[in-house]
Structure formats: structure tokens, C-alpha cells
Design a protein around this motif. Structure first.
Motif, PDB file in Angstrom:
ATOM      1  N   ILE A 196       0.843  -1.203   0.000  1.00 26.96           N
ATOM      2  CA  ILE A 196       0.000   0.000   0.000  1.00 26.96           C
ATOM      3  C   ILE A 196       0.876   1.250   0.000  1.00 26.96           C
ATOM      4  O   ILE A 196       0.643   2.186  -0.780  1.00 26.96           O
ATOM      5  CB  ILE A 196      -0.938  -0.009   1.223  1.00 26.96           C
ATOM      6  CG1 ILE A 196      -1.966  -1.138   1.099  1.00 26.96           C
ATOM      7  CG2 ILE A 196      -1.645   1.340   1.371  1.00 26.96           C
ATOM      8  CD1 ILE A 196      -2.832  -1.314   2.324  1.00 26.96           C
ATOM      9  N   ILE A 197       1.877   1.277   0.868  1.00 21.20           N
ATOM     10  CA  ILE A 197       2.762   2.445   0.945  1.00 21.20           C
ATOM     11  C   ILE A 197       3.556   2.600  -0.342  1.00 21.20           C
ATOM     12  O   ILE A 197       3.799   3.726  -0.810  1.00 21.20           O
ATOM     13  CB  ILE A 197       3.706   2.314   2.159  1.00 21.20           C
ATOM     14  CG1 ILE A 197       2.892   2.231   3.465  1.00 21.20           C
ATOM     15  CG2 ILE A 197       4.672   3.478   2.208  1.00 21.20           C
ATOM     16  CD1 ILE A 197       1.963   3.402   3.682  1.00 21.20           C
ATOM     17  N   ARG A 198       3.934   1.493  -0.961  1.00 26.21           N
ATOM     18  CA  ARG A 198       4.693   1.563  -2.213  1.00 26.21           C
ATOM     19  C   ARG A 198       3.851   2.203  -3.315  1.00 26.21           C
ATOM     20  O   ARG A 198       4.367   2.997  -4.123  1.00 26.21           O
ATOM     21  CB  ARG A 198       5.141   0.164  -2.636  1.00 26.21           C
ATOM     22  CG  ARG A 198       6.092   0.175  -3.827  1.00 26.21           C
ATOM     23  CD  ARG A 198       6.548  -1.220  -4.191  1.00 26.21           C
ATOM     24  NE  ARG A 198       7.350  -1.809  -3.118  1.00 26.21           N
ATOM     25  CZ  ARG A 198       7.041  -2.937  -2.495  1.00 26.21           C
ATOM     26  NH1 ARG A 198       5.937  -3.586  -2.818  1.00 26.21           N
ATOM     27  NH2 ARG A 198       7.815  -3.400  -1.552  1.00 26.21           N
ATOM     28  N   ILE A 230      -2.637   9.065  -6.232  1.00 28.65           N
ATOM     29  CA  ILE A 230      -3.497   7.899  -6.353  1.00 28.65           C
ATOM     30  C   ILE A 230      -4.585   7.931  -5.289  1.00 28.65           C
ATOM     31  O   ILE A 230      -4.380   8.408  -4.170  1.00 28.65           O
ATOM     32  CB  ILE A 230      -2.664   6.602  -6.232  1.00 28.65           C
ATOM     33  CG1 ILE A 230      -3.480   5.393  -6.678  1.00 28.65           C
ATOM     34  CG2 ILE A 230      -2.144   6.418  -4.818  1.00 28.65           C
ATOM     35  CD1 ILE A 230      -2.654   4.114  -6.778  1.00 28.65           C
ATOM     36  N   THR A 231      -5.766   7.450  -5.632  1.00 31.65           N
ATOM     37  CA  THR A 231      -6.882   7.418  -4.682  1.00 31.65           C
ATOM     38  C   THR A 231      -6.912   6.083  -3.957  1.00 31.65           C
ATOM     39  O   THR A 231      -6.305   5.095  -4.407  1.00 31.65           O
ATOM     40  CB  THR A 231      -8.212   7.642  -5.406  1.00 31.65           C
ATOM     41  OG1 THR A 231      -8.454   6.552  -6.308  1.00 31.65           O
ATOM     42  CG2 THR A 231      -8.195   8.949  -6.194  1.00 31.65           C
ATOM     43  N   ILE A 232      -7.630   6.056  -2.859  1.00 35.82           N
ATOM     44  CA  ILE A 232      -7.745   4.814  -2.084  1.00 35.82           C
ATOM     45  C   ILE A 232      -8.463   3.740  -2.890  1.00 35.82           C
ATOM     46  O   ILE A 232      -8.113   2.565  -2.841  1.00 35.82           O
ATOM     47  CB  ILE A 232      -8.465   5.103  -0.760  1.00 35.82           C
ATOM     48  CG1 ILE A 232      -7.588   5.994   0.127  1.00 35.82           C
ATOM     49  CG2 ILE A 232      -8.791   3.801  -0.029  1.00 35.82           C
ATOM     50  CD1 ILE A 232      -8.220   6.367   1.441  1.00 35.82           C
ATOM     51  N   ARG A 242      -3.679   2.598   7.228  1.00 36.09           N
ATOM     52  CA  ARG A 242      -2.321   2.128   6.946  1.00 36.09           C
ATOM     53  C   ARG A 242      -1.475   3.255   6.366  1.00 36.09           C
ATOM     54  O   ARG A 242      -0.288   3.385   6.676  1.00 36.09           O
ATOM     55  CB  ARG A 242      -2.368   0.949   5.964  1.00 36.09           C
ATOM     56  CG  ARG A 242      -3.143  -0.254   6.467  1.00 36.09           C
ATOM     57  CD  ARG A 242      -2.573  -0.823   7.747  1.00 36.09           C
ATOM     58  NE  ARG A 242      -3.333  -1.968   8.225  1.00 36.09           N
ATOM     59  CZ  ARG A 242      -4.335  -1.890   9.093  1.00 36.09           C
ATOM     60  NH1 ARG A 242      -4.666  -0.711   9.616  1.00 36.09           N
ATOM     61  NH2 ARG A 242      -4.984  -2.968   9.478  1.00 36.09           N
ATOM     62  N   ILE A 243      -2.093   4.087   5.527  1.00 36.20           N
ATOM     63  CA  ILE A 243      -1.370   5.213   4.933  1.00 36.20           C
ATOM     64  C   ILE A 243      -1.027   6.245   5.992  1.00 36.20           C
ATOM     65  O   ILE A 243       0.093   6.762   6.050  1.00 36.20           O
ATOM     66  CB  ILE A 243      -2.206   5.839   3.803  1.00 36.20           C
ATOM     67  CG1 ILE A 243      -2.401   4.826   2.664  1.00 36.20           C
ATOM     68  CG2 ILE A 243      -1.551   7.109   3.275  1.00 36.20           C
ATOM     69  CD1 ILE A 243      -3.344   5.295   1.592  1.00 36.20           C
ATOM     70  N   GLN A 244      -1.988   6.558   6.855  1.00 32.27           N
ATOM     71  CA  GLN A 244      -1.774   7.553   7.901  1.00 32.27           C
ATOM     72  C   GLN A 244      -0.763   7.078   8.929  1.00 32.27           C
ATOM     73  O   GLN A 244      -0.073   7.890   9.552  1.00 32.27           O
ATOM     74  CB  GLN A 244      -3.097   7.901   8.573  1.00 32.27           C
ATOM     75  CG  GLN A 244      -4.062   8.649   7.668  1.00 32.27           C
ATOM     76  CD  GLN A 244      -5.400   8.903   8.323  1.00 32.27           C
ATOM     77  OE1 GLN A 244      -5.723   8.315   9.362  1.00 32.27           O
ATOM     78  NE2 GLN A 244      -6.201   9.769   7.721  1.00 32.27           N
ATOM     79  N   ALA A 245      -0.666   5.762   9.130  1.00 28.38           N
ATOM     80  CA  ALA A 245       0.312   5.226  10.089  1.00 28.38           C
ATOM     81  C   ALA A 245       1.742   5.527   9.661  1.00 28.38           C
ATOM     82  O   ALA A 245       2.640   5.622  10.504  1.00 28.38           O
ATOM     83  CB  ALA A 245       0.109   3.714  10.239  1.00 28.38           C
TER      84      ALA A 245
END
Length: 288
Positions: A75-77, A85-87, A106-109
Motif C-alpha cells: 500500500i505504501i509503495r 493515487i486514490t484509495i 495504513r497510509i496515515q500510520a
């Protein structure tokens, strides 16, 4: 879930005392009354002691994450490859079965924060042509006096100018304020096309006071510096936490009196740049 309820409401030391007293022959009712807990809680504590041999919370009983470390890395990659890019696109690209909220977490983490793109205001082709051919863009009015009509402000900008967006003619106090400033003799008054500004009562007031009003363009808040002033007032009033009309009016008057004159001057000086941006955008929207 029962274990969580017990550990969340009753400390471990009390649970151990409950087990001790029950084993010493006291009834569940007596123990519950002594420690001021429910009889059901005592029963659950004893059931846990009988089943697991301890009342200590068992490790690893919390909810397991819906994604593993490998999926989180993917996801982070995707975000690093394409920050725009959108969710939903991430879900489709990685074929994820988890919710968008999970992906966002996960992105905010990783300290990435999603933002929604600002929607540009729509301006019709007809109004774009009007914005290009406006007399404001074609004429040279010299310095412009744009901002609130305030008798206490020093706004000596020459013999000609434009007073921008200060029409609040619904109040008697404002009517007197406008007349005292001598706007009817020195200025062309500007206001947008809000229905209360174009009402018959408003037009009649301007005619009776011999105030010349500038014909304003549709869909052109970016050419009206008073909009920036309203935004400042709204922000200050919001911080006061007003709850009714009376306190709102008081907070509005205080915020109005506290306006920075230098900031108003900067808004005035921004008018030439606003007009230049309209010409550059061929009548389209500007960053103002």
C-alpha cells in the motif's frame, strides 16, 4: 469479549480478592456487595478462574489486523509511486478486500495524509466573456478604496475610487454610516449580485442617496476583496463559540472593530493583480 469487559471495568487486584473470598466460603452476592460490583461480574471472574486457572488477561486476545506487513508495504509503495493515487485505485490495483477506512489507516500510520482536491468553481463561457470585457479591466480608475465602510478608517485614496462590498443597507446605522463618509459624492460603490443587494429597496436607497453603484459581474467573488474580510470575520466568530443571535451580533461587532487596517490596505493593493489574473486566465477562475 467477556474477558475484555472484565479487565476493562474491574482491576486485577479486585479480581484476585473476589476469587479469594469466594474460595473462603462467601456467596457471590456477599462478595459483589462488598466490592461494589455486580453479581454477574463475580460469576464471570470465577468462570474465568475455573476455565483458565487465572484471572489475568490472556495475551493476544485483541482483534488481529486485517492486513499483514507485506500488504501494508504494498500500500505504501503504491502511494510513493503515485502520490495522487486514490484509495479506491489502491484497492483495485492490489485487489484488496478490506475497507477504504483500513487502507487510509495504513497510509496515515506512515505519516502520509490524504487530501481531497479543491473543486474549481464553474464559470460559464458567457460570464468568462463578461469578465474579460468588464469596464473594470478596460478602465483606469487609479487607486481603489476596497473594504468595509468604516467612519473610523482613513481611506483617502484620491478624488476617484471604488468602495468594495460594504453594502449592509438593511440597518439604519449603516445608512447613516454611508452618508457620513460622503461616499455618495466621492466614490462608485461596489457590491456583488446577492439578492438583497439587487432588491428594489436597496436600489431605491442608492438612488435616494445619489450613490453611484458599479455594475458587478456574475460569478466573480475573486474580484471582490471584501470576501477575504468575511472569511476572517467568520474564522474569528467561530472561535468565540457563540450560541445565539445576540452573542453572535456582539462577537461580529468586536471582530469588525479589531480588523487590521494594514490587511485591508493589502487587499486594496491586490486589485490590479486580481484583474491581471482574470485577463491571463481568459476570464476563468483565479487563485483568489
Amino acid at each position: 469479549m467477556e474477558n475484555a469487559k472484565i479487565s476493562g471495568s474491574i482491576p486485577l487486584s479486585i479480581r484476585k480478592l473476589v476469587v479469594r473470598d469466594v474460595n473462603n466460603g462467601q456467596t457471590h452476592r456477599e462478595v459483589a456487595k462488598h466490592y461494589e460490583i455486580s453479581k454477574t461480574a463475580v460469576s464471570k471472574i470465577m468462570k474465568k478462574m475455573k476455565t483458565f486457572g487465572s484471572v489475568v488477561d490472556r495475551p493476544g486476545r485483541e482483534r488481529k489486523p486485517k492486513t499483514d506487513a507485506r500488504t501494508d508495504m504494498k500500500i505504501i509503495r503504491e502511494v510513493e509511486k503515485n502520490p495522487k493515487i486514490t484509495i479506491r485505485q489502491i484497492q483495485e490495483e492490489l485487489q484488496l478486500s478490506v475497507s477504504r477506512r483500513t487502507v487510509r489507516r495504513r497510509i496515515q500510520a506512515k505519516e502520509y495524509h490524504s487530501k481531497i482536491a479543491v473543486r474549481r468553481p464553474f464559470i460559464s463561457q458567457v460570464n468568462k466573456a463578461k469578465r474579460l470585457n468588464t469596464p473594470i479591466n478596460r478602465s483606469n480608475t487609479g487607486k481603489q478604496c476596497c473594504g468595509p465602510t468604516n467612519p473610523n478608517s482613513n481611506c483617502s485614496t484620491g478624488r476617484s475610487g471604488i468602495a468594495c462590498g460594504a453594502s449592509r443597507v438593511r440597518s439604519h446605522k449603516t445608512t447613516i454610516s454611508l452618508i457620513k463618509t460622503g461616499l455618495e459624492a466621492r466614490f462608485v460603490f461596489q457590491q456583488d449580485n446577492d439578492p438583497k443587494h439587487t432588491a428594489k429597496l436597496t436600489k431605491s436607497f442608492f438612488r435616494s442617496c445619489h450613490i453611484k453603484a458599479l455594475e458587478w459581474l456574475p460569478q466573480s467573488p475573486d474580484l471582490n476583496p471584501i470576501e477575504n474580510v468575511w472569511a476572517i470575520l467568520d474564522a474569528r466568530i467561530y472561535k468565540t463559540g457563540v450560541t445565539n443571535k445576540n452573542t453572535y451580533v456582539d462577537a461580529l461587532e468586536r471582530a469588525w472593530e479589531e480588523l487590521d487596517q494594514q490587511h485591508s490596505h493589502n487587499l486594496v493593493e491586490s486589485m490590479p493583480k486580481r484583474l491581471q489574473e482574470v485577463l491571463k486566465a481568459k476570464g476563468g477562475h483565479t487563485h483568489y
